[in-house]
Design an enzyme around this catalytic site. Structure first.
Site, short mmCIF file in Angstrom:
data_model
loop_
_atom_site.label_atom_id
_atom_site.label_comp_id
_atom_site.label_asym_id
_atom_site.label_seq_id
_atom_site.Cartn_x
_atom_site.Cartn_y
_atom_site.Cartn_z
N CYS A 128 0.82 -1.22 0.00
CA CYS A 128 0.00 0.00 0.00
C CYS A 128 0.85 1.27 0.00
O CYS A 128 0.33 2.36 -0.25
CB CYS A 128 -0.93 0.01 1.20
N HIS A 268 -3.47 7.20 3.45
CA HIS A 268 -3.85 5.90 2.87
C HIS A 268 -5.28 5.59 3.29
O HIS A 268 -5.63 5.67 4.48
CB HIS A 268 -2.89 4.82 3.35
N ASN A 298 -10.11 0.02 0.44
CA ASN A 298 -8.65 0.08 0.41
C ASN A 298 -8.17 -0.44 -0.94
O ASN A 298 -8.33 -1.63 -1.24
CB ASN A 298 -8.11 -0.78 1.57
O1 UT7 Z 1 -3.68 -1.39 3.73
C1 UT7 Z 1 -2.78 -1.85 4.68
C2 UT7 Z 1 -3.19 -1.42 5.99
N1 UT7 Z 1 -4.40 -2.09 6.41
C3 UT7 Z 1 -4.92 -1.70 7.51
O2 UT7 Z 1 -4.40 -0.76 8.07
C4 UT7 Z 1 -6.08 -2.43 8.10
C5 UT7 Z 1 -5.94 -2.39 9.60
N2 UT7 Z 1 -6.97 -3.04 10.35
C6 UT7 Z 1 -8.26 -2.67 10.38
O3 UT7 Z 1 -8.67 -1.79 9.65
C7 UT7 Z 1 -9.19 -3.31 11.39
O4 UT7 Z 1 -8.42 -4.04 12.30
C8 UT7 Z 1 -10.28 -4.20 10.77
C9 UT7 Z 1 -11.31 -3.34 10.06
C10 UT7 Z 1 -9.65 -5.18 9.79
C11 UT7 Z 1 -10.99 -4.98 11.86
O5 UT7 Z 1 -11.51 -4.10 12.82
P1 UT7 Z 1 -11.34 -4.44 14.39
O6 UT7 Z 1 -12.05 -3.41 15.15
O7 UT7 Z 1 -9.86 -4.59 14.63
O8 UT7 Z 1 -12.14 -5.79 14.51
P2 UT7 Z 1 -11.62 -7.21 15.02
O9 UT7 Z 1 -10.67 -7.79 14.04
O10 UT7 Z 1 -11.18 -7.06 16.42
O11 UT7 Z 1 -12.95 -8.03 15.01
C12 UT7 Z 1 -13.97 -7.76 15.92
C13 UT7 Z 1 -15.08 -8.77 15.72
C14 UT7 Z 1 -14.60 -10.22 15.64
O12 UT7 Z 1 -15.57 -10.99 16.29
P3 UT7 Z 1 -15.29 -11.59 17.75
O13 UT7 Z 1 -14.06 -12.45 17.62
O14 UT7 Z 1 -15.06 -10.38 18.63
O15 UT7 Z 1 -16.55 -12.34 18.06
C15 UT7 Z 1 -14.61 -10.53 14.17
O16 UT7 Z 1 -14.84 -11.89 13.91
O17 UT7 Z 1 -15.72 -8.49 14.47
C16 UT7 Z 1 -15.79 -9.71 13.70
N3 UT7 Z 1 -15.71 -9.37 12.29
C17 UT7 Z 1 -16.78 -9.09 11.55
N4 UT7 Z 1 -18.09 -9.04 11.85
C18 UT7 Z 1 -18.93 -8.69 10.86
C19 UT7 Z 1 -14.60 -9.27 11.53
N5 UT7 Z 1 -14.95 -8.92 10.28
C20 UT7 Z 1 -16.29 -8.81 10.28
C21 UT7 Z 1 -17.24 -8.47 9.27
N6 UT7 Z 1 -18.53 -8.42 9.63
N7 UT7 Z 1 -16.87 -8.17 8.02
#
Ligand code: UT7
Length: 341
Positions: A128, A268, A298
């Site tokens: 990225c 980004h 993204n």
């Molecule tokens: O381009 C390179 C750089 N990329 C980035 O910078 C991306 C960086 N990361 C992020 O943007 C975020 O970490 C995400 C958007 C990917 C995830 O957000 P988060 O607040 O960190 O969520 P999480 O991974 O902690 O997930 C929270 C919950 C999980 O459920 P449990 O384990 O708490 O029951 C996931 O399974 O949300 C669940 N989850 C979803 N639920 C509904 C993960 N993806 C989804 C989804 N829909 N699409």
């Protein structure tokens, strides 16, 4: 831990020579994939995607539309703005992690599509962060007077490596391309400085393990899902905020300016919460921020390239005003650039 930067050279301006951006352009595929569409594909909701990322929809390239097609369309627009013909281009750099194929380079395929037969051509892979890396590499050729006209493109068909069954990642990414023409123009500045950084110790946070020499494609590697993008979202998030803030501050320090001098901050476009955390720590005002991630998600190397084109062509920045680009991606890699438009 915040990254440290070596080579604290001030503005890029050697013996009166500078690197101007004389044209920008972007292209996104026609097909729109909305959060409502994704609700039918994986267990997710518009509410979750919007509140956790800010993304509402993304563009998806057609089956017969490749990264080189997106790149060539964005390039053609940048060439038009710059008044540059294909045979004037000396060098093509394509930043991408989704090349049409491992080789030949996507840059060579773009060269053929544009008819830029006098150009050298290569790909650059910094995930990225690729567009800023490519701007920095391209401007070296302008400064050294090796080349007169360099085409830099960030282009991705991420839909080709996303696992459409993995809700953790498939909601985040989209396809597109953004391009810039670099040239020397007397009494005009352009790219004032660019900062680049990397931390290979964290390579596993965001990767696609299959398809290279470490893990060639086999039936087993395909079955194990190794040819799909994978990400530790939470760790990537934390690293992104720290690195982007450090890179942006370093770029402004090298130009001897503070955030109040920047007309438009283009981060980004990965996640609205990352953008907000970075802009809070940089003390950027909401009206300084340029955001289009709700429309495209993204798009990796294309992300700030598309946003730069949209910020300029929509009139958000006028000639002479300062733009701060700041990026982060797999590698890990990061970077920032100050541009005087
Ligand atoms: O381009 C390179 C750089 N990329 C980035 O910078 C991306 C960086 N990361 C992020 O943007 C975020 O970490 C995400 C958007 C990917 C995830 O957000 P988060 O607040 O960190 O969520 P999480 O991974 O902690 O997930 C929270 C919950 C999980 O459920 P449990 O384990 O708490 O029951 C996931 O399974 O949300 C669940 N989850 C979803 N639920 C509904 C993960 N993806 C989804 C989804 N829909 N699409």
């Amino acid at each position: 831990m915040s990254p440290k930067f070596k080579n604290p050279r001030a503005k890029h301006n050697f013996q009166g020579r500078s690197c101007s951006i004389t044209g920008v352009g972007s292209y996104v595929p026609e097909k729109v994939l909305t959060n409502a569409d994704l609700e039918k594909m994986v267990e997710t909701s518009d509410e979750w995607i919007t509140s956790r990322t800010g993304i509402k929809e993304r563009r998806i390239a057609a089956a017969n539309e490749f990264t080189s097609d997106l790149a060539a369309k964005a390039a053609a627009k940048a060439m038009k703005m710059a008044g540059v013909t294909a045979d004037q281009i000396d060098l093509i750099i394509i930043a991408t992690l989704t090349p049409d194929m491992p080789f030949p380079s996507t840059a060579c395929l773009v060269q053929r599509k544009l008819g830029a037969m006098h150009a050298a051509a290569f790909d650059l892979e910094a995930a990225c962060s690729g567009f800023i890396y490519a701007l920095e590499v391209g401007q070296q050729f302008i400064m050294s007077q090796t080349y007169e006209t360099v085409l830099v493109v960030g282009a991705e068909k991420l839909s080709s490596i996303v696992n459409w069954k993995d809700r953790n990642t498939c909601v985040l990414f989209g396809d597109g391309a953004g391009a810039a023409i670099l040239q020397h123009r007397p009494n005009s500045h352009g790219l004032l400085t660019a900062v680049m950084g990397a931390d290979g110790n964290k390579a596993e946070l965001l990767s696609m393990p299959g398809g290279g020499s470490a893990c060639p494609a086999t039936a087993a590697s395909v079955a194990a899902g190794l040819h799909h993008l994978r990400m530790d979202g939470k760790e990537t998030f934390k690293n992104a905020v720290n690195a982007m803030v450090s890179a942006a501050n370093e770029a402004m320090r090298r130009c001897d300016i503070d955030i109040t001098k920047i007309k438009c901050v283009i981060p980004h476009q990965a996640n609205r919460r990352i953008v907000d955390a970075v802009s809070d720590r940089l003390k950027a005002a909401p009206e300084q921020l340029f955001i289009n991630l709700h429309k495209y998600g993204n798009t990796s190397a294309a992300s700030v390239a598309i946003a730069l084109d949209e910020a300029i062509t929509s009139g958000r920045v006028a000639r002479g005003e300062l733009i701060l680009l700041v990026v982060f991606g797999a590698g890990l890699t990061w970077g920032a650039a100050v541009i005087e438009w």
